[in-house]
Design a protein around this motif. Structure first.
Motif, short mmCIF file in Angstrom:
data_model
loop_
_atom_site.label_atom_id
_atom_site.label_comp_id
_atom_site.label_asym_id
_atom_site.label_seq_id
_atom_site.Cartn_x
_atom_site.Cartn_y
_atom_site.Cartn_z
N THR A 152 52.93 -0.21 11.36
CA THR A 152 53.93 -1.44 10.75
C THR A 152 54.05 -1.26 9.31
O THR A 152 54.77 -1.91 8.73
N GLY A 153 53.39 -0.37 8.55
CA GLY A 153 53.42 -0.08 7.17
C GLY A 153 52.46 -0.82 6.63
O GLY A 153 52.24 -1.14 5.10
N ARG A 154 51.77 -1.75 7.25
CA ARG A 154 50.55 -2.41 6.71
C ARG A 154 49.12 -2.06 6.99
O ARG A 154 49.12 -1.11 7.93
N SER A 155 48.14 -2.35 6.24
CA SER A 155 46.90 -1.97 6.42
C SER A 155 45.77 -3.09 6.10
O SER A 155 46.10 -4.05 5.31
N VAL A 156 44.73 -2.81 6.91
CA VAL A 156 43.95 -4.12 6.52
C VAL A 156 42.40 -3.30 6.14
O VAL A 156 41.97 -2.00 6.34
N GLU A 157 41.73 -3.86 5.15
CA GLU A 157 40.37 -3.33 4.63
C GLU A 157 39.30 -4.07 5.49
O GLU A 157 39.08 -5.13 5.72
N LEU A 158 38.59 -2.92 5.99
CA LEU A 158 37.35 -3.34 6.73
C LEU A 158 36.17 -3.76 6.16
O LEU A 158 35.90 -2.71 5.27
N SER A 159 35.71 -4.76 6.27
CA SER A 159 34.42 -5.28 5.56
C SER A 159 33.28 -4.25 5.65
O SER A 159 32.87 -4.01 6.58
N ASP A 160 32.72 -4.00 4.37
CA ASP A 160 31.40 -3.08 4.19
C ASP A 160 30.23 -3.89 4.71
O ASP A 160 29.23 -3.21 5.05
N ALA A 161 30.19 -5.01 4.85
CA ALA A 161 29.12 -5.65 5.14
C ALA A 161 29.09 -5.81 6.74
O ALA A 161 27.96 -5.99 7.40
N VAL A 162 30.21 -5.51 7.42
CA VAL A 162 30.19 -5.52 8.89
C VAL A 162 30.47 -4.07 9.39
O VAL A 162 29.73 -3.44 10.20
N PHE A 163 31.35 -3.36 8.83
CA PHE A 163 31.69 -1.93 9.50
C PHE A 163 31.38 -0.79 8.58
O PHE A 163 31.64 0.14 8.75
N GLY A 164 30.32 -1.08 7.33
CA GLY A 164 29.93 -0.10 6.64
C GLY A 164 28.63 -0.07 6.21
O GLY A 164 28.12 0.53 5.46
N ILE A 165 27.75 -0.72 7.23
CA ILE A 165 26.31 -0.68 6.78
C ILE A 165 25.68 0.53 7.61
O ILE A 165 26.34 1.68 8.16
N GLU A 166 24.50 0.88 7.13
CA GLU A 166 23.74 2.02 7.60
C GLU A 166 23.04 1.55 9.01
O GLU A 166 22.44 0.21 9.11
N PRO A 167 23.41 2.17 10.10
CA PRO A 167 22.99 1.53 11.59
C PRO A 167 21.66 1.72 11.49
O PRO A 167 20.91 2.52 11.32
N ASN A 168 21.25 0.41 12.18
CA ASN A 168 19.84 0.24 12.66
C ASN A 168 19.60 0.56 13.96
O ASN A 168 19.75 -0.11 14.93
N GLU A 169 19.07 1.71 14.35
CA GLU A 169 18.98 2.44 15.77
C GLU A 169 18.14 1.56 16.45
O GLU A 169 18.31 1.26 17.85
N HIS A 170 16.97 1.24 16.01
CA HIS A 170 16.08 0.27 16.65
C HIS A 170 16.70 -1.01 17.03
O HIS A 170 16.59 -1.41 18.21
N ALA A 171 17.31 -1.49 16.36
CA ALA A 171 18.01 -2.93 16.64
C ALA A 171 19.28 -2.70 17.49
O ALA A 171 19.28 -3.52 18.60
N VAL A 172 20.00 -1.67 17.49
CA VAL A 172 20.66 -1.12 18.72
C VAL A 172 20.03 -1.19 19.94
O VAL A 172 20.57 -1.53 21.17
N TYR A 173 19.17 -0.29 19.95
CA TYR A 173 18.15 -0.05 21.10
C TYR A 173 17.76 -1.45 21.79
O TYR A 173 17.91 -1.58 22.99
#
Length: 209
Positions: free
Chosen positions: A13-34
């Motif tokens: 569309t010619g537009r873009s959005v900025e993904l929040s680092d607080a939601v989409f850019g953290i260091e994944p916690n594998e144990h929490a995911v498990y």
């Protein structure tokens, strides 16, 4: 991280959005995911398994042989689990497999799952869309336009849209959910995560509280 916004025809569309680092850019916690995935799968278990134990078997309670002198082990009722047709010893009983997780841990798990998808470039942001009537062909055309026809994809909408849901219901590799139904297992168990623009704003608002 910036992501281009596309329309239902798969074109930019010619537009873009900025993904929040607080939601989409953290260091994944594998144990929490498990733990979150484990809870999700545990909650889906019916837990209705049941085996008959000694007291529930129909049969005589007569002592089948004398206590001593037979040269073999002592034996009482024929309903003992040692004999064929007897009860099951320590068999399964109906139970609930669900367990509790703290809200903070569940939020961390979802942020971790979204960050994993963002890192893999498997997040697609699409303009808000709807269908006038339920039509599977329309949804199939949408998948082809986005090159998703052979990929497992999860569409996340801001609110319930019955026409979109019914249009995708018969497609094997597609699932459509609203934001309240989004979970860690669903995010990770898909190849592409397609998020509507309005829904993206709500995800970032909900997961940064």
């Amino acid at each position: 991280m910036k992501v281009a916004v596309i329309d239902i025809n798969g074109k930019k569309t010619g537009r873009s959005v900025e993904l929040s680092d607080a939601v989409f850019g953290i260091e994944p916690n594998e144990h929490a995911v498990y733990l979150d995935v484990k809870q999700h799968l545990a909650n889906k278990r019916q837990g209705t398994h049941k085996a008959k134990e000694r007291a529930e078997i129909t049969g005589s309670t007569r002592k089948i042989k004398k206590q001593k002198g037979s040269g073999t082990a002592r034996a009482g009722s024929i309903k003992s689990g040692l004999f064929r047709g007897g009860g099951r010893m320590f068999g399964p009983r109906p139970r609930s497999y669900s367990f509790k997780l703290n809200k903070g841990l569940k939020k961390l798990a979802r942020q971790s799952a979204l960050s994993i998808k963002a890192k893999e470039n498997n997040i697609v942001v699409v303009e808000d869309f709807t269908f006038e009537t339920p039509k599977t062909k329309k949804f199939t055309a949408l998948l082809e336009a986005m090159d998703l026809q052979n990929k497992k994809s999860l569409f996340v909408l801001a609110e319930s849209n019955n026409n979109v849901y019914l249009s995708s219901r018969n497609l094997q590799r597609v699932k459509t959910v609203k934001i309240s139904e989004l979970n860690t297992y669903g995010i990770l168990n898909t190849s592409k995560l397609i998020i509507s623009e309005t829904c993206l704003e709500q995800i970032e608002a909900n997961f940064t509280k």
